[in-house]
Design a protein around this motif. Structure first.
Motif, PDB file in Angstrom:
ATOM      1  N   THR A  29      17.161   4.967  33.868  1.00 23.15           N
ATOM      2  CA  THR A  29      18.334   4.522  33.126  1.00 23.15           C
ATOM      3  C   THR A  29      18.009   3.263  32.334  1.00 23.15           C
ATOM      4  O   THR A  29      17.297   2.368  32.801  1.00 23.15           O
ATOM      5  CB  THR A  29      19.503   4.230  34.079  1.00 23.15           C
ATOM      6  N   HIS A  30      18.529   3.217  31.107  1.00 22.97           N
ATOM      7  CA  HIS A  30      18.449   2.037  30.256  1.00 22.97           C
ATOM      8  C   HIS A  30      19.876   1.598  29.939  1.00 22.97           C
ATOM      9  O   HIS A  30      20.736   2.430  29.656  1.00 22.97           O
ATOM     10  CB  HIS A  30      17.736   2.353  28.933  1.00 22.97           C
ATOM     11  N   PHE A  31      20.108   0.304  29.970  1.00 23.02           N
ATOM     12  CA  PHE A  31      21.416  -0.243  29.608  1.00 23.02           C
ATOM     13  C   PHE A  31      21.217  -1.319  28.549  1.00 23.02           C
ATOM     14  O   PHE A  31      20.465  -2.275  28.776  1.00 23.02           O
ATOM     15  CB  PHE A  31      22.129  -0.822  30.833  1.00 23.02           C
ATOM     16  N   GLY A  32      21.856  -1.115  27.403  1.00 21.00           N
ATOM     17  CA  GLY A  32      21.679  -2.070  26.317  1.00 21.00           C
ATOM     18  C   GLY A  32      20.254  -2.128  25.818  1.00 21.00           C
ATOM     19  O   GLY A  32      19.805  -3.155  25.309  1.00 21.00           O
ATOM     20  N   GLY A  33      19.517  -1.020  25.964  1.00 19.52           N
ATOM     21  CA  GLY A  33      18.133  -0.957  25.514  1.00 19.52           C
ATOM     22  C   GLY A  33      17.135  -1.491  26.513  1.00 19.52           C
ATOM     23  O   GLY A  33      15.926  -1.486  26.243  1.00 19.52           O
ATOM     24  N   THR A  34      17.586  -1.955  27.693  1.00 14.49           N
ATOM     25  CA  THR A  34      16.700  -2.527  28.708  1.00 14.49           C
ATOM     26  C   THR A  34      16.584  -1.595  29.906  1.00 14.49           C
ATOM     27  O   THR A  34      17.606  -1.151  30.434  1.00 14.49           O
ATOM     28  CB  THR A  34      17.233  -3.889  29.180  1.00 14.49           C
ATOM     29  N   PRO A  35      15.359  -1.288  30.360  1.00 15.53           N
ATOM     30  CA  PRO A  35      15.203  -0.420  31.520  1.00 15.53           C
ATOM     31  C   PRO A  35      15.868  -1.030  32.756  1.00 15.53           C
ATOM     32  O   PRO A  35      15.848  -2.247  32.958  1.00 15.53           O
ATOM     33  CB  PRO A  35      13.685  -0.326  31.703  1.00 15.53           C
ATOM     34  N   SER A  36      16.429  -0.171  33.597  1.00 16.86           N
ATOM     35  CA  SER A  36      17.095  -0.659  34.807  1.00 16.86           C
ATOM     36  C   SER A  36      16.106  -1.094  35.875  1.00 16.86           C
ATOM     37  O   SER A  36      16.429  -1.926  36.729  1.00 16.86           O
ATOM     38  CB  SER A  36      17.994   0.441  35.380  1.00 16.86           C
ATOM     39  N   GLY A  37      14.907  -0.528  35.866  1.00 12.12           N
ATOM     40  CA  GLY A  37      13.915  -0.848  36.884  1.00 12.12           C
ATOM     41  C   GLY A  37      13.942   0.100  38.066  1.00 12.12           C
ATOM     42  O   GLY A  37      13.078   0.026  38.943  1.00 12.12           O
ATOM     43  N   ILE A  38      14.919   1.011  38.128  1.00  7.59           N
ATOM     44  CA  ILE A  38      14.990   1.975  39.219  1.00  7.59           C
ATOM     45  C   ILE A  38      14.308   3.276  38.783  1.00  7.59           C
ATOM     46  O   ILE A  38      14.835   4.009  37.945  1.00  7.59           O
ATOM     47  CB  ILE A  38      16.445   2.229  39.637  1.00  7.59           C
ATOM     48  N   THR A  39      13.126   3.513  39.353  1.00 11.73           N
ATOM     49  CA  THR A  39      12.333   4.666  38.931  1.00 11.73           C
ATOM     50  C   THR A  39      11.926   5.563  40.087  1.00 11.73           C
ATOM     51  O   THR A  39      11.437   6.670  39.855  1.00 11.73           O
ATOM     52  CB  THR A  39      11.060   4.198  38.199  1.00 11.73           C
TER      53      THR A  39
END
Length: 228
Positions: free
Chosen positions: A199-209
């Motif tokens: 997931t990306h929010f506002g163009g930034t990866p969430s870090g949950i992979t």
């Protein structure tokens, strides 16, 4: 009698009582069968192409997804072993969780709005009620370019219908704990084609992979009304 015609010459056409087989018609029907088969095969190939060709096209650019919760709120993003890679559970940091607005991460068309699995019996009045199965009340939104988001475990029937166009930030449901859920939260996914992705929010990866370990992060939602 001299000069008389033979009896056979005086008779008209002789018939057996059955019509003469119309061989030319039979041949024409036999000739039509391969034509019909060819038309059926062509239609089947065309139908498969309509379904398969769009799936083979590359995905479009990632939409500028926002968190599916209200502007300015801080939420916990988490996962745990066995949750499945890229799946994100969202919990509010402050205030009551039950009934919080669930918002569209980006504009698109609703493709699913209903029940996944079974609802169970967990409600604000009975938070320890029996669990259901699957995602409970849920929504899927097609954002075009083979991008899709999913929203699970909502409290009540979705506020949107299949085929409805929604805008980014529009409320699609309320946060709950239907389906296979232990507490009120929002299970959220972003998908590209058939695959779940980070997931990306506002163009930034969430870090949950990955779901190999527990992860707990905090993010502030920028799903804010646009100023016209």
């Amino acid at each position: 009698m001299a000069g008389a015609l033979p009896a056979s010459a005086m008779l008209g056409p002789v018939t057996t009582g059955r019509p003469t087989p119309a061989r030319s018609h039979r041949r024409s029907r036999r000739g039509a069968i391969p034509v019909l088969l060819a038309l059926v095969v062509a239609a089947a190939v065309a139908g498969v192409a309509v379904v398969v060709v769009p799936l083979l096209r590359p995905a479009g650019p990632r939409p500028l997804f926002q968190m599916p919760v209200a502007c300015g709120e801080t939420w916990q993003l988490s996962t745990y072993p066995g949750h499945d890679d890229f799946d994100v559970d969202l919990f509010p940091i402050e205030g009551e969780a039950w009934g919080r607005p669930v918002l569209a991460s980006y504009g698109g068309t609703v493709t699913v709005a209903g029940i996944n699995g079974s609802l169970g019996g967990r409600t604000p009045e009975n938070p320890q009620g029996p669990r259901g199965r699957g995602g409970g009340y849920w929504v899927k939104i097609d954002h075009g370019g083979k991008w899709e988001t999913q929203y699970l475990h909502m409290l009540e029937p979705p506020l949107v219908k299949v085929g409805q166009k929604v805008a980014q930030g529009e409320q699609i449901g309320k946060l709950g704990s239907t389906g296979d859920s232990g507490a009120p939260h929002l299970h959220y996914e972003q998908r590209r084609g058939w695959d779940k992705v980070e997931t990306h929010f506002g163009g930034t990866p969430s870090g949950i992979t990955t779901d190999e370990r527990e992860q707990i992060l905090r993010r502030v939602s920028d799903n804010c009304p646009t100023v016209s």
